[in-house]
Design an enzyme around this catalytic site. Structure first.
Site, short mmCIF file in Angstrom:
data_model
loop_
_atom_site.label_atom_id
_atom_site.label_comp_id
_atom_site.label_asym_id
_atom_site.label_seq_id
_atom_site.Cartn_x
_atom_site.Cartn_y
_atom_site.Cartn_z
N ARG A 260 0.84 -1.22 0.00
CA ARG A 260 0.00 0.00 0.00
C ARG A 260 0.88 1.27 0.00
O ARG A 260 0.57 2.26 0.66
CB ARG A 260 -0.95 0.02 1.21
CG ARG A 260 -1.89 -1.14 1.29
CD ARG A 260 -2.87 -1.19 0.12
NE ARG A 260 -3.72 -2.34 0.24
CZ ARG A 260 -3.44 -3.53 -0.30
NH1 ARG A 260 -2.37 -3.69 -1.04
NH2 ARG A 260 -4.25 -4.55 -0.13
N SER B 171 -10.80 -0.55 3.62
CA SER B 171 -9.99 -0.76 4.83
C SER B 171 -9.45 0.57 5.32
O SER B 171 -8.72 1.25 4.59
CB SER B 171 -8.80 -1.67 4.51
OG SER B 171 -9.26 -2.86 3.96
N GLU C 223 -4.72 3.52 6.40
CA GLU C 223 -4.44 3.32 4.98
C GLU C 223 -5.07 4.47 4.19
O GLU C 223 -4.55 4.91 3.17
CB GLU C 223 -5.03 1.98 4.52
CG GLU C 223 -4.86 1.72 3.04
CD GLU C 223 -5.46 0.40 2.59
OE1 GLU C 223 -5.30 -0.62 3.29
OE2 GLU C 223 -6.10 0.39 1.53
#
Ligand code: FAD
Length: 428
Positions: A249, A323, A419
């Site tokens: 990520r 998320s 995130e």
């Protein structure tokens, strides 16, 4: 290639600054005067001129940046940017442009549908000393309040097949294309590779930003290159995978180069015969009614879509950004101590020797799953997802996120990291 490249035509006073594969600035001396032009090379003759200028055996030689800038100044200064190319709006509510659906206003806003419009907008922001916020599909950001900046919604479209040898294909895609639509298009054309990434919301242009991933695949596995426009001067530059420095990520565009580039085009390497990846999550289980030799890329995509729909809230029905936290990675010694106390804790040893933990499990164990604060809360089927029912501010959602982080740290000694991009968050 690192742009700009400064050149002089041998035997003349003409100087050039190549800004990228499709743009150069030119200063020519005519009748004792310097004439300067900003040339956008959209057609072949200009593009060929750039290739000729960059070739080693032509009559061009390197010149100092200062020499070019002196000529540029003598010839009239600023690049000729067409300010009509973009339509500036004011006080635009961004709720409909982000999947959290939280009300927050952009002081200035523009849809960007061409490179010319992008450069004009960047020039406007520079000359008016305005901050920028780049918006794709708004599915990975939480707006903490009104945005005192020029918000550029990237709407650059188009898909171009660059090569096709009958098995392997390289395809370049405009940053404004919707990611899932692009994945469906690749499957319609029989190209494999991206099927595990079906139904991820957002735009193609944002996909390299955090190296999107799901079900054992990340875009870095099929990434060829990307073109990005430099915010400081509008120059176009191509980045290969190594230069993007992809991680979990992560990419260089979220770290060292943060805020410096606007991604305009991304190219992928796909393969009609790429192996099916079914070892992650419940894909194998979903496909067990099909004989292994009958399974296709499309079947894997369908399975991923079914699984995602059963687990994740649809942003069209309930505001969320997927998320909210990354899965944390901890040293093996920390994981072993936690496993002694929680033998059923999911854990994924990494090649580095560290161990990745499931943030959703930690949050659920800390008692947050299904937690609700009237306007917002934690999803009742997936504790990793924060949801907005309507009427919350970004700061309220962020306060919930901070409470969750503090409680997980307290219970497990593990620090969670968001995130989702926090836009306008106050420094702690
Ligand atoms: C229900 C749901 C499920 C999700 N599942 C996943 C998943 O499985 N895997 C995963 O990785 N992600 C997932 N996400 C997160 C999100 O979909 C991805 O991160 C996606 O790539 C974001 O794209 P976007 O266009 O919406 O980006 P935005 O939210 O618009 O922007 C994200 C960041 O990138 C910047 N940015 C956007 N476009 C550009 C550009 N062209 N140039 C420069 N900067 C740009 C923005 O400024 C911002 O900082 C999910 C989100 C939701 C809502």
């Amino acid at each position: 290639m690192q742009y700009p490249v400064y050149l002089q035509l041998t035997g003349t006073e003409n100087v050039y600054a190549i800004q990228g594969p499709s743009r150069f600035w030119e200063c020519t001396r005519m009748g004792g005067q310097t004439m300067c032009h900003d040339v956008i090379a959209t057609t072949w003759p200009e593009r060929q001129r750039i290739l000729d200028m960059l070739s080693d055996d032509g009559p061009w030689s390197a010149v100092a940046r200062e020499d070019f800038e002196a000529a540029w100044k003598a010839g009239g200064g600023q690049p000729s940017v067409d300010h009509e190319a973009f339509h500036l709006q004011e006080h635009v509510d961004l709720a409909a442009y982000t999947t959290f659906g939280i009300h927050a206003k952009a002081r200035w806003f523009a849809d960007i549908t061409s490179l010319e419009a992008l450069r004009a907008a960047l020039d406007w922001a520079r000359s008016h000393n305005r901050e920028l916020l780049v918006l794709g599909g708004g599915s990975n950001m939480l707006l903490h309040g009104d945005v005192d900046a020029l918000v550029l919604r990237i709407q650059l479209h188009g898909t171009t097949v660059l090569s096709d040898d009958g098995q392997r294909v390289q395809v370049a895609v405009g940053a404004g294309e919707v990611w899932h639509d692009f994945v469906m298009d690749t499957l319609d054309r029989g190209w494999g590779g991206l099927e595990n990434l079906s139904l991820i919301p957002g735009s193609v242009g944002a996909s390299p930003m955090q190296n999107i991933g799901a079900y054992g695949v990340e875009i870095k596995d099929h990434f060829a290159w990307l073109d990005a426009v430099r915010v400081s001067d509008g120059a176009l530059q191509r980045f290969n995978a190594q230069e993007c420095a992809f991680g979990y990520r992560e990419s260089v565009f979220k770290r060292e180069e943060r805020g410096k580039w606007i991604l305009v085009q991304v190219a992928f390497d796909l393969d009609r015969e790429s192996p099916l990846r079914m070892g992650y999550g419940a894909i194998e289980e979903e496909l067990k009614h099909l004989a292994p030799e009958d399974r296709t890329h499309r079947d894997v995509s369908d399975a991923v879509i079914r699984i995602r729909r059963s687990k994740l809230p649809d942003p069209a029905e309930i505001g969320n950004a997927g998320s909210f936290f990354k899965n944390p990675t901890v040293p093996a010694s920390v994981a072993n101590t936690l496993l002694a106390a929680h033998p059923h804790m999911p854990n994924y040893p990494q090649p580095s020797g560290e161990v990745k933990l499931a943030a959703g499990w930690l949050i659920e164990q800390a008692g947050w799953k299904g937690h609700r604060r009237e306007t917002h809360g934690v999803h009742d089927r997936q504790a990793l997802v924060l949801v907005h029912f309507g009427g919350a501010t970004g700061q309220e959602v962020w306060a919930l996120a901070q409470d969750i982080m503090a409680s997980v740290e307290d219970k497990f000694g593990v620090a969670l990291e968001p995130e989702v991009n926090q836009i306008g968050a106050k420094a702690p």
